[in-house]
Each structure stands twice: as C-alpha cells, then as structure tokens.
Motif scaffolding. Structure first.
Motif, PDB file in Angstrom:
ATOM      1  N   PHE A  92      17.302  91.212  20.603  1.00 34.94           N
ATOM      2  CA  PHE A  92      18.348  90.847  21.874  1.00 34.94           C
ATOM      3  C   PHE A  92      17.260  90.385  22.795  1.00 34.94           C
ATOM      4  CE2 PHE A  92      21.757  91.906  20.090  1.00 34.94           C
ATOM      5  CZ  PHE A  92      22.490  92.129  19.290  1.00 34.94           C
ATOM      6  N   VAL A  93      17.635  89.972  23.371  1.00 31.44           N
ATOM      7  CA  VAL A  93      16.337  89.796  24.670  1.00 31.44           C
ATOM      8  C   VAL A  93      17.263  88.799  25.950  1.00 31.44           C
ATOM      9  CG1 VAL A  93      14.391  88.027  25.856  1.00 31.44           C
ATOM     10  CG2 VAL A  93      15.031  88.942  23.280  1.00 31.44           C
ATOM     11  N   THR A  94      17.066  89.458  26.733  1.00 32.32           N
ATOM     12  CA  THR A  94      17.487  89.503  28.113  1.00 32.32           C
ATOM     13  C   THR A  94      16.912  89.174  29.141  1.00 32.32           C
ATOM     14  OG1 THR A  94      19.054  91.283  27.737  1.00 32.32           O
ATOM     15  CG2 THR A  94      19.733  90.389  29.720  1.00 32.32           C
ATOM     16  N   VAL A  95      16.974  88.248  30.359  1.00 33.63           N
ATOM     17  CA  VAL A  95      16.539  87.909  31.635  1.00 33.63           C
ATOM     18  C   VAL A  95      17.502  88.414  32.952  1.00 33.63           C
ATOM     19  CG1 VAL A  95      15.159  86.430  33.154  1.00 33.63           C
ATOM     20  CG2 VAL A  95      15.197  86.119  30.318  1.00 33.63           C
ATOM     21  N   ASP A  96      16.233  89.788  33.834  1.00 31.36           N
ATOM     22  CA  ASP A  96      17.179  90.179  35.196  1.00 31.36           C
ATOM     23  C   ASP A  96      16.603  90.218  35.762  1.00 31.36           C
ATOM     24  OD1 ASP A  96      18.503  93.292  33.344  1.00 31.36           O
ATOM     25  OD2 ASP A  96      16.276  92.506  33.392  1.00 31.36           O
ATOM     26  N   ASP A  97      17.100  91.523  36.948  1.00 29.95           N
ATOM     27  CA  ASP A  97      16.493  91.946  37.939  1.00 29.95           C
ATOM     28  C   ASP A  97      15.193  91.186  38.471  1.00 29.95           C
ATOM     29  OD1 ASP A  97      13.892  94.341  38.064  1.00 29.95           O
ATOM     30  OD2 ASP A  97      15.514  93.609  39.361  1.00 29.95           O
ATOM     31  N   PRO A  98      15.235  89.962  39.443  1.00 27.62           N
ATOM     32  CA  PRO A  98      14.363  88.799  39.781  1.00 27.62           C
ATOM     33  C   PRO A  98      13.419  89.933  40.774  1.00 27.62           C
ATOM     34  CG  PRO A  98      16.869  88.404  40.466  1.00 27.62           C
ATOM     35  CD  PRO A  98      16.555  89.354  39.322  1.00 27.62           C
ATOM     36  N   LYS A  99      12.236  89.531  41.446  1.00 24.88           N
ATOM     37  CA  LYS A  99      11.652  90.706  42.193  1.00 24.88           C
ATOM     38  C   LYS A  99      11.015  89.149  42.872  1.00 24.88           C
ATOM     39  CE  LYS A  99      11.479  95.301  41.806  1.00 24.88           C
ATOM     40  NZ  LYS A  99      12.729  95.707  40.690  1.00 24.88           N
ATOM     41  N   LYS A 100      10.895  89.590  43.830  1.00 26.62           N
ATOM     42  CA  LYS A 100       9.366  88.794  44.902  1.00 26.62           C
ATOM     43  C   LYS A 100       8.399  89.508  45.118  1.00 26.62           C
ATOM     44  CE  LYS A 100      10.669  86.297  48.655  1.00 26.62           C
ATOM     45  NZ  LYS A 100      11.139  85.821  50.638  1.00 26.62           N
ATOM     46  N   HIS A 101       7.657  89.213  44.532  1.00 26.05           N
ATOM     47  CA  HIS A 101       6.045  89.253  44.854  1.00 26.05           C
ATOM     48  C   HIS A 101       4.992  88.584  46.047  1.00 26.05           C
ATOM     49  CE1 HIS A 101       6.104  91.271  41.180  1.00 26.05           C
ATOM     50  NE2 HIS A 101       7.424  90.693  41.226  1.00 26.05           N
ATOM     51  N   VAL A 102       4.793  89.363  46.943  1.00 25.84           N
ATOM     52  CA  VAL A 102       3.997  88.178  48.351  1.00 25.84           C
ATOM     53  C   VAL A 102       2.746  88.678  48.039  1.00 25.84           C
ATOM     54  CG1 VAL A 102       3.577  88.374  50.226  1.00 25.84           C
ATOM     55  CG2 VAL A 102       5.826  89.150  49.280  1.00 25.84           C
ATOM     56  N   CYS A 103       1.691  87.821  47.645  1.00 25.01           N
ATOM     57  CA  CYS A 103       0.397  88.235  47.671  1.00 25.01           C
ATOM     58  C   CYS A 103      -0.220  87.316  48.534  1.00 25.01           C
ATOM     59  CB  CYS A 103      -0.275  87.777  46.039  1.00 25.01           C
ATOM     60  SG  CYS A 103       0.536  87.855  44.672  1.00 25.01           S
ATOM     61  N   THR A 104      -1.536  87.746  48.009  1.00 28.84           N
ATOM     62  CA  THR A 104      -2.430  86.764  49.621  1.00 28.84           C
ATOM     63  C   THR A 104      -2.416  85.224  49.206  1.00 28.84           C
ATOM     64  OG1 THR A 104      -4.599  87.675  48.234  1.00 28.84           O
ATOM     65  CG2 THR A 104      -4.421  88.502  50.553  1.00 28.84           C
ATOM     66  N   MET A 105      -2.244  85.028  48.266  1.00 29.84           N
ATOM     67  CA  MET A 105      -2.198  82.896  48.358  1.00 29.84           C
ATOM     68  C   MET A 105      -1.320  82.927  48.123  1.00 29.84           C
ATOM     69  SD  MET A 105      -6.049  82.483  48.405  1.00 29.84           S
ATOM     70  CE  MET A 105      -5.442  80.972  47.752  1.00 29.84           C
ATOM     71  N   THR A 115      14.024  93.113  25.667  1.00 32.88           N
ATOM     72  CA  THR A 115      13.996  92.740  24.268  1.00 32.88           C
ATOM     73  C   THR A 115      14.152  94.340  23.827  1.00 32.88           C
ATOM     74  OG1 THR A 115      12.233  91.015  24.629  1.00 32.88           O
ATOM     75  CG2 THR A 115      12.652  91.499  22.400  1.00 32.88           C
ATOM     76  N   LYS A 116      15.033  93.933  22.533  1.00 27.45           N
ATOM     77  CA  LYS A 116      15.391  94.919  21.430  1.00 27.45           C
ATOM     78  C   LYS A 116      16.003  94.649  20.542  1.00 27.45           C
ATOM     79  CE  LYS A 116      18.027  97.485  25.194  1.00 27.45           C
ATOM     80  NZ  LYS A 116      18.878  97.314  25.569  1.00 27.45           N
ATOM     81  N   SER A 117      14.877  94.796  19.543  1.00 25.82           N
ATOM     82  CA  SER A 117      14.672  94.192  18.109  1.00 25.82           C
ATOM     83  C   SER A 117      14.777  95.414  17.522  1.00 25.82           C
ATOM     84  CB  SER A 117      13.510  93.572  18.057  1.00 25.82           C
ATOM     85  OG  SER A 117      13.282  92.429  16.809  1.00 25.82           O
ATOM     86  N   THR A 118      15.327  95.075  15.774  1.00 25.01           N
ATOM     87  CA  THR A 118      14.420  95.787  14.740  1.00 25.01           C
ATOM     88  C   THR A 118      14.061  95.512  13.660  1.00 25.01           C
ATOM     89  OG1 THR A 118      16.877  95.197  13.798  1.00 25.01           O
ATOM     90  CG2 THR A 118      16.129  97.026  14.617  1.00 25.01           C
ATOM     91  N   ARG A 119      13.345  93.843  14.577  1.00 20.55           N
ATOM     92  CA  ARG A 119      12.371  93.150  13.400  1.00 20.55           C
ATOM     93  C   ARG A 119      10.955  93.728  13.458  1.00 20.55           C
ATOM     94  NH1 ARG A 119      13.012  87.457  15.119  1.00 20.55           N
ATOM     95  NH2 ARG A 119      15.955  86.816  14.890  1.00 20.55           N
ATOM     96  N   VAL A 120      10.456  93.458  11.619  1.00 16.95           N
ATOM     97  CA  VAL A 120       9.142  94.848  11.715  1.00 16.95           C
ATOM     98  C   VAL A 120       7.867  93.916  13.182  1.00 16.95           C
ATOM     99  CG1 VAL A 120       9.489  95.332   9.354  1.00 16.95           C
ATOM    100  CG2 VAL A 120       8.644  91.985  10.135  1.00 16.95           C
ATOM    101  N   GLU A 121       8.372  92.439  12.934  1.00 19.28           N
ATOM    102  CA  GLU A 121       7.193  92.042  13.707  1.00 19.28           C
ATOM    103  C   GLU A 121       7.440  92.839  15.306  1.00 19.28           C
ATOM    104  OE1 GLU A 121       9.191  90.595  12.843  1.00 19.28           O
ATOM    105  OE2 GLU A 121       9.066  88.519  11.172  1.00 19.28           O
ATOM    106  N   PHE A 122       7.663  93.353  15.376  1.00 13.78           N
ATOM    107  CA  PHE A 122       7.884  93.917  16.796  1.00 13.78           C
ATOM    108  C   PHE A 122       7.576  95.293  16.252  1.00 13.78           C
ATOM    109  CE2 PHE A 122       9.006  90.853  19.501  1.00 13.78           C
ATOM    110  CZ  PHE A 122      10.212  90.010  19.022  1.00 13.78           C
ATOM    111  N   ASP A 123       6.648  96.077  16.982  1.00 10.63           N
ATOM    112  CA  ASP A 123       5.945  97.798  16.643  1.00 10.63           C
ATOM    113  C   ASP A 123       6.507  98.354  17.704  1.00 10.63           C
ATOM    114  OD1 ASP A 123       2.237  97.109  17.122  1.00 10.63           O
ATOM    115  OD2 ASP A 123       3.912  96.977  15.726  1.00 10.63           O
TER     116      ASP A 123
END
Lengths: 437, 450
Positions: A92-105, A115-123
């Motif tokens: 299960f994958v979700t995209v949320d919580d946008p945040k603005k980052h202000v850097c010099t450049m 990400t939530k997973s029971t797959r072995v590929e994920f530690d």
C-alpha cells in the motif's frame, strides 16, 4: 497476508538451461500457459534480470523465492488479477502531506510517501519518506529504461503552461498530489513494475540522491537489449492486436483532446456567466433600497442569485481541479503507449530481418545463430508483457473514465441542487405578504 | 370626465361617455373592484349614474397580428403590422361571451390613443405601451421589428395595455377609448377633433417649470426622485439580465459538443460504447433545453420593462404638478406685484422701480384723475387675479388629491405585479434547476453503465 510472492506465481527459481525447450522448436512461447508448464526461455532473461538487479541497497535480498519478472507467467497471473486487488494485496502506497521548502537557491514542494508492505523485498513493514516532483520524474525515467516492455503510467505535467497558475497555490498542489498518488498506485497495482528495484528504493531510501548518482549501473539486461535495438528495420506485418491497439490509441487520443477542449470551453463560458451573475445579483439589492414593500423580496432574490453564483464557482473549480487533469493524464498515457508500441515494432522488425538473413544464407539449417534467438526472445517477451499491460490498461481505463464522467455528472447535479434549494427557499418569502394584504 | 374649467384654453370637451363596466379579461383576473375605488370626479362634474352597463363584463383581446402594406402620408409604400382587437361582452348569468366588436389597429394608433389620454388625464399614471423598438436584446433575439417573436411579444404587450386602461376606474370610462375599441373607421379624425394636441403642455414650458418652481409638494418631489431611480435601476437590471442570458445560452450550447464527441468515441469502444452513446444523447437534450428556458425568461423581462416605462408615466404626473404649481406661483407673484403697485399709487410712495415712476420723474407727476384711473384698472386686475388665483389654487389642490389617489392605486398595483413577477421568475429558475438535475442524473446513469 503471506509474506511470500503473490499467489499463483509459478515457481521461478533458477532452472538449468537444459530444461528449456529450444526457442525455435515447435511450441510458441507466447502460448505457454498453466502454472506448472515448463518454464519458457523467457525465464532466461527474467532470471538474469532477477539475479543481478534485485540487489537492494537497503540490504534486502530477493533470495530464490521470487523472481517476479517472469513474463510468460504474466499471462497466468492475469487471470488472477482480481485476487491481487482483493485479499492478496500486500503493498500500500499513499502520497500526502505536501510541504513547502524554502532554500537559498530554490523553493519547492515535497510530498510524504507512506508505504506499508509485507513483501520480503521490504525490510520494514512501514516506511515514510519525502519526495519532490523531480524524484518522481527520475523514477519514471528509470522505470521506462528498466522496463521498456511495459506501459509506465504518466506523471502530471512538469510545467504549467497557462502562465498565471501559481505553483504553490493550494489548488495546484492538491491537484498534483492526487496525480502523483495515482501514479504510484498504478505502479503498485502492476505485478511487474511494483517489484522494480528503483521503485523500491524510491519508496524506502532515506537518501535518494546518493542512489540516483549510481545511474546507469543497474540497467537491466532486457533494458539494455531493448535500448540497443537498432531502428531502421522495416516491419513486415504487425500482429493484428497491436495494429488494432495502435489505431485505437490514435483515435482515442484525438477524442480525448476534443473532450479536453470542450471541457475547457465550458469552464470558460461558465466563468463568464459567473462574472455577469456577480453583477446581476447586486442590482436587485440596489433596487430593494428604493422600495418599501418590495424591499425584502428583492433583497431575497439578490441573496439567492449570490448563492447560485457561489455554487457555480465551486463547480468550475471542481472541474478545473478534478476533471481536466485526469483527461490530460490519459492523453499523456496514450502518447507514451504509442512509443512503447513503436519500440515493439522495432524489436519485431529486427528479428524478422535477421531471421530472413539467416534463411537466405542457406547454411547448416538446424543451427540458428544465438543472436537471432535472442531477438526472438526479446520480441516474444515484449509482446507478452505488452499484451498483458494493454489488457490491464483497458480495464483501468474503463474504470477511470466511468468514475471521471460520473464525477462530472455528480458535480453538475450538486450545482443544480444547491441552486434549487436557494430558489425554493425564497418562494415563501416572496409569497408572504401577499396573504397578509 | 376629469377636467377643470380653465378659461379659454380648452375649446372642446369630450362628451360624457358610456360607461364600459367592469372589464374582465379572459386572461387576467377581474380587477373590477377597483372601479369602486377612487373614482374622484372633478368639480363641476356630474357623477356618473350607474346603469345596467356597469354590470356587463367585457373581455378585450389582441388576438392576431398581420403584416400589411399600405401608403403612408407621403404616398410611399410601407409595411406595417396590424393587430386585431376583439371585444366580447360576457353575459352575467351564464358566463358565455359574445363577440361585440372586432377591428384592426396599428401601433401608431395605440400611440395616438395614449397621447390623448396623457393630455386629458394628467393626474393619472397612464399605462405604458410596449416598446416601439426592441431594446435590451441578447444576441439570439432579433432587434428587427418585423421578426415574428418580437411581433408576438408586442401583441401581448398591446393587449396588456388595453387591459390596464380598461381596468382603470377612470380611464375605462373615456369615450375615445371606447371608440378605439368599437369604431374602426374615422377614429383618428375623431381623436384629432378633440384638439388634444393643442392642449398638450409644451416641453419647454414643463422644463422651465421644473427648474423654477419654488414650493412643489414634497411628495411629488420624492416621487420624481423615486421614478428616476427606478428607471435607472430597472434599465441596469435589464441590461445585465440580457448579458446573463447570453452567457447561459453559451454554456448550454457548448455541452452539445459532448454529444457529438461521445458518439464518435463510442464507435471505437467495446464495453464503454453504449453508455457513452446514450450519455451523449442526454447532453444534446441538455443543450437544446435552453431555448425554451430563455423564451420563458423574456416574459419576465417584459414585465420589468412595463414598469420601466411606468416610471416615465409617474414622472409625467410629477411634471404636471410642477407645472401647475409654478403657474400658481407666477400668478401669486403677479398678483402681489400688482397689489404693491396699487398701494404705491394710492399712497404716493414709490418703493419699487416702475416705468411710471420714471416717466413721472421725467415728465412730472400725473394728475389725480389719471392716478385714480390707473388705480381702478389695477383694482379690477387685482380682483380678476384673485379670482384666478383662487381657482388655480383649487385646481392645484384637486390635482394633488386626485393624482395622489391614483398614485396610491398605482403603488398597490406595482407591488402586487412585481411580486408576482418575482415569484414567476423564481418558479422558472426552479424548473430550470429541476431539468438540469434530471438530465445530469440520466447522464450519470449512462456513465455508470460504461
């Protein structure tokens, strides 16, 4: 939920080359069916892909338990697609919580990927990382490179051409977030792409930048080979299904383009209508100030028109934020699909050309040069992958459009219901003093 | 007949009329009870004796419009529209109506009638005619006077005008109005014979009065102000409404394009095809529904327009008051100055500048006899002036009383009518919303079957 490979996956552990039938001998690899059938030569590719490329930077190993990239078995898995959506979901994958980052450049937005997973590929069973659009773009490019035989879902547009749109406005960020979420979910749902290592890294790595720097090293064999397919071979005859899908996509993209233009036009007209309404309502207010007995009724009408204006504004906002982006996404999707189809054509053309060259040589017939074999493998692998993806795509498309159009109808219904309520509520106000007279 | 003796200005007085009774329109509810109301006759007027005629209801309708060609005053061919006016008397007992009169009139004759009423009933808020030329049109409506839709709406407007006049307690009893409905030939000559054009106040005079009047009745000043504002706000409203209609039209029509593209798209789809196709059909229905919706809304616009033009009629009454008041003030001023002159002559003091004073200085004092003669003349003039002032005063007060009564009646009518108009407008909007919900619900169902 089991921690093993998705159910139904036939054993795809290492097999000796001797176990595999000769590619040119009799059975067509595309028709390999059944979970227990002899693994096709595609497996050769798949396994090398699996061995080499699933070394995960965060330490996990694929072991011999699953090499998901067995393309022929994809056909089997297609039948079990429903299961994947149902109980056997293990990622299960979700995209949320946008945040603005202000850097010099620069200033930019990051999104939280959970990400939530029971797959072995994920530690770990759960991960939470922050990514920006650039990272998504990188991921998509990597997927295209490493899985050229598959359809990669589209990303929302990089730049907003309309000029006046604020990259940091709430609406824009939210629209983008939804599209990025869709993008990852589509990959998640894909039986092959979801196991791609770049995808895994994207979801899990604390420092994506370091990983990105590794660059080309992890290109898959298949990726390499397809990348190096030379163009310029003329395709003899396209298999019917791919020809059909090609024509379909042409018309499909055209129609979507037309719908996009119509939708934009409607929004434009609605906005102009809104502008007039915003002038219209207050005139009743002005009039109301002149009157005695009519003051309340006129004021009521003015307020009513104001409510309708607000409802209309909500409608146009919704259509702009929810309807148009999805349309555009599908247009991008069909564009990228066309280029995958072209690649497939090239692979087939190269194979046919080489085969013909061999046939013309009239040498020792039975021995077929290895590179022709490889070409054939490539082509059949490609065809199988693509066919599976196209079917999946058709199913998703149907669902997506059903949802999209129903949503559009819904928004219009809600708009009219709001207006209806407004007008119905002033009828008693208008009729009131008539009786009292 | 409402008129006050005013010296030699009015030569002809229209004959007392045959009362027409309570007009009952076939389309509108009877407003006959208004006839019982303010039916103030002026001084010197015989109260109308009730006779059986009052009990007869009549129905008036402008039932048809026809294009005609004829020759105008300069013997040139012209095309115009003629309207058929039918009058029916309704038998009291069984409600059956019998056609009693039917004749054709053109717009210019309606104008003539109205101008006559304006002159002879200056204290009445005279109902307005529908517009001569199409204004406040949005793009789909034609501004052409010959356009059938315009003609139709004008037909309704003319009928409305006649019904308004017929239901007015005072106007309905006018003979010229009666003849308008009953005497086709020669009516124009009859109207002109009343000489009403001569009696009309000149605009210049009226304008002059408006600027110079010192003490008009405050209510009329307020009313004039109100009618100016009303005119301005309704014009603005109608202009914006036309633009709103234009935009709404655009929104609906563009949706029709969905119909075509959905149909084309459905051709390449297998399972999605049917749903798309049928949804497209609903989009077509949606797009075409706007024509009827906006046609209905024109009716609302026409109702507003009537009151836009009524504002002008209100202003006319106010102007008349100002004119009369100014006249009165001038007469009073004149009288005062004559009195002063008289006094000066009697006492011998010259306080004000006068030609006589000058010539006296230059040529010597006049004889006592001359002075006596002059005083006599002045005293006669003063007497006459006082009589005139008294009658003008009376006239003015009567005017104010009667005009204000009609204005009150008008206010009630306006509030009632406009409220009805707003209600019917709200009902139209509700209907439009319900249709919209219906269409989109149908479309949604089609989409769900994709």
């Amino acid at each position: 939920m089991s921690g093993g490979p998705p159910k139904g996956l036939p054993s795809t552990g290492p097999h000796s080359l001797l176990d595999m039938p000769h590619p040119l001998a009799g059975s067509s690899s595309e028709e390999a069916v059944g979970g227990d059938s002899t693994p096709s030569p595609d497996l050769l590719m798949a396994r090398s892909f699996g061995d080499k490329d699933l070394i995960l930077p965060n330490g996990g190993t694929p072991a011999g338990t699953s090499s998901p990239a067995s393309s022929s078995s994809l056909l089997n898995r297609l039948q079990l697609d429903d299961d994947i959506d149902g109980e056997t979901r293990d990622l299960f994958v979700t995209v949320d919580d946008p945040k603005k980052h202000v850097c010099t450049m620069e200033t930019y937005i990051t999104y939280r990927i959970t990400t939530k997973s029971t797959r072995v590929e994920f530690d770990l069973p759960e991960y939470s990382v922050r990514r920006r659009y650039q990272d998504f773009d990188w991921l998509r490019n990597k997927l295209e490179e490493s899985q050229p035989t598959h359809l990669i879902p589209p990303l929302p547009e990089k730049f907003v051409v309309k000029g006046v749109v604020d990259r940091f406005s709430e609406e824009f960020v939210e629209t983008r977030r939804k599209a990025l979420d869709k993008f990852l979910k589509r990959i998640t749902d894909h039986p092959v792409l979801s196991f791609n290592e770049h995808f895994n890294v994207f979801l899990t790595a604390k420092d994506l930048t370091a990983y990105k720097k590794q660059g080309m090293a992890l290109l898959t064999r298949v990726g390499e080979s397809v990348k190096h397919v030379t163009g310029g071979y003329k395709l003899r005859s396209r298999p019917l299904e791919f020809a059909a899908i090609g024509d379909y996509l042409d018309t499909f993209a055209l129609k979507l383009g037309t719908i996009d233009r119509i939708a934009q036009r409607i929004i434009k007209e609605e906005i102009e209508y809104l502008v007039e309404l915003r002038e219209y309502g207050p005139v009743y207010s002005t009039w109301s100030a002149l009157e005695g007995e009519l003051a309340e009724p006129l004021e009521g009408v003015s307020a009513c028109i104001g409510n309708c204006s607000t409802a209309l504004e909500e409608l146009t906002d919704d259509m702009t934020e929810d309807f148009l982006p999805v349309l555009r996404e599908y247009i991008l999707y069909s564009d990228s699909m066309k280029s995958v189809l072209k690649k497939r054509d090239q692979v087939q053309a190269e194979y046919e050309a080489k085969l013909e060259a061999v046939a013309l040589r009239k040498e020792d017939r039975p021995k077929v040069p290895a590179d022709v074999e490889r070409c054939q493998d490539r082509m059949e692998c490609f065809n199988a992958d693509l066919k599976a993806d196209l079917e999946r795509w058709q199913g998703n498309k149907r669902q997506d459009f059903r949802q999209l159009l129903m949503g559009m109808a819904d928004k219009n219904i809600q708009y009219y219901e709001k207006c209806l309520m407004a007008w119905e509520s002033i009828i008693p106000l208008l009729q009131e003093k008539q009786e009292a007279k | 007949m409402e008129q006050a003796p005013r010296g030699s200005e009015r030569q002809l007085q229209p004959a007392p009329l045959e009362p027409l009774g309570h007009p009952d329109s076939g389309l509108q509810a009877a407003v006959g009870e208004e006839a019982e109301g303010a039916r103030d006759e002026g001084p010197g007027e015989d109260t109308m004796t009730e006779n059986n005629f009052w009990l007869k209801k009549i129905e008036i309708s402008v039932s048809e419009a026809e294009k005609r060609t004829g020759r105008n005053a300069m013997n040139m061919q012209e095309t115009y529209t003629a309207y058929l006016i039918e009058t029916r008397s309704v038998e009291h007992t069984d409600g059956q109506s019998v056609l009693t009169d039917s004749l054709w009139r053109r717009y210019s004759e309606f104008e003539l009638l109205r101008n006559y009423l304006l002159v002879y009933y200056p204290h009445i808020v005279v109902p307005p005619l529908p517009e001569k030329r199409a204004e406040f049109v949005w793009h789909k409506l034609s501004a052409d006077n010959m356009d059938p839709d315009f003609v139709e709406r004008r037909r309704i407007g003319l009928e409305n005008f006649l019904l308004r006049v017929a239901s007015h307690p005072i106007l309905c009893r006018d003979k010229i109005f009666y003849l308008f409905l009953t005497q086709e030939g020669n009516w124009k000559e009859t109207v002109n014979e009343t000489g009403f054009q001569l009696k009309a106040d000149s605009r210049l005079k009226a304008l002059n009065a408006t600027f110079r009047v010192k003490n008009p009745d405050k209510r009329f000043t307020e009313l004039k102000h109100y009618s100016d504002e009303l005119q301005s706000v309704i014009s603005h409203l109608l202009r914006v409404r036309a633009r709103v209609a234009d935009r709404l039209y655009g929104v609906y029509k563009v949706h029709g394009n969905y119909g075509r593209v959905f149909s084309e798209w459905s051709a390449i789809e297998k399972e999605m095809g049917d749903g798309l196709q049928s949804a497209g059909h609903h989009m077509d229905v949606y797009a075409s529904s706007i024509d009827d919706i906006l046609e209905d809304e024109e009716h609302y616009a026409d109702q507003l327009k009537e009151y836009l033009f009524y504002a002008e009629a209100l202003r006319a009454v106010c102007r008349k008051h100002e004119l009369m008041q100014y006249d009165l003030e001038m007469a009073a001023q004149d009288l005062a100055s004559k009195k002063q002159q008289c006094e000066e002559l009697a006492t011998g003091t010259v306080r004000t500048f006068s030609l006589k004073g000058m010539t006296t200085k230059l040529f010597g004092q006049e004889t006592p006899e001359q002075r006596e003669a002059r005083i006599k003349v002045l005293e006669e003039q003063i007497n006459e002036g006082e009589q005139q002032l008294k009658s003008k005063n009376l006239e003015g007060r009567e005017f104010v009383k009667n005009a204000w009564a009609d204005i009150e009646r008008f206010k009630e009518q306006k509030n009632h009518d406009l409220k009805e108009a707003l209600i019917s407008y709200a009902v139209m909007q509700i209907s439009m919303c319900k249709k919209g919900i219906q269409v989109w619900t149908n479309a949604k169902e089609c989409f769900s079957k994709m």
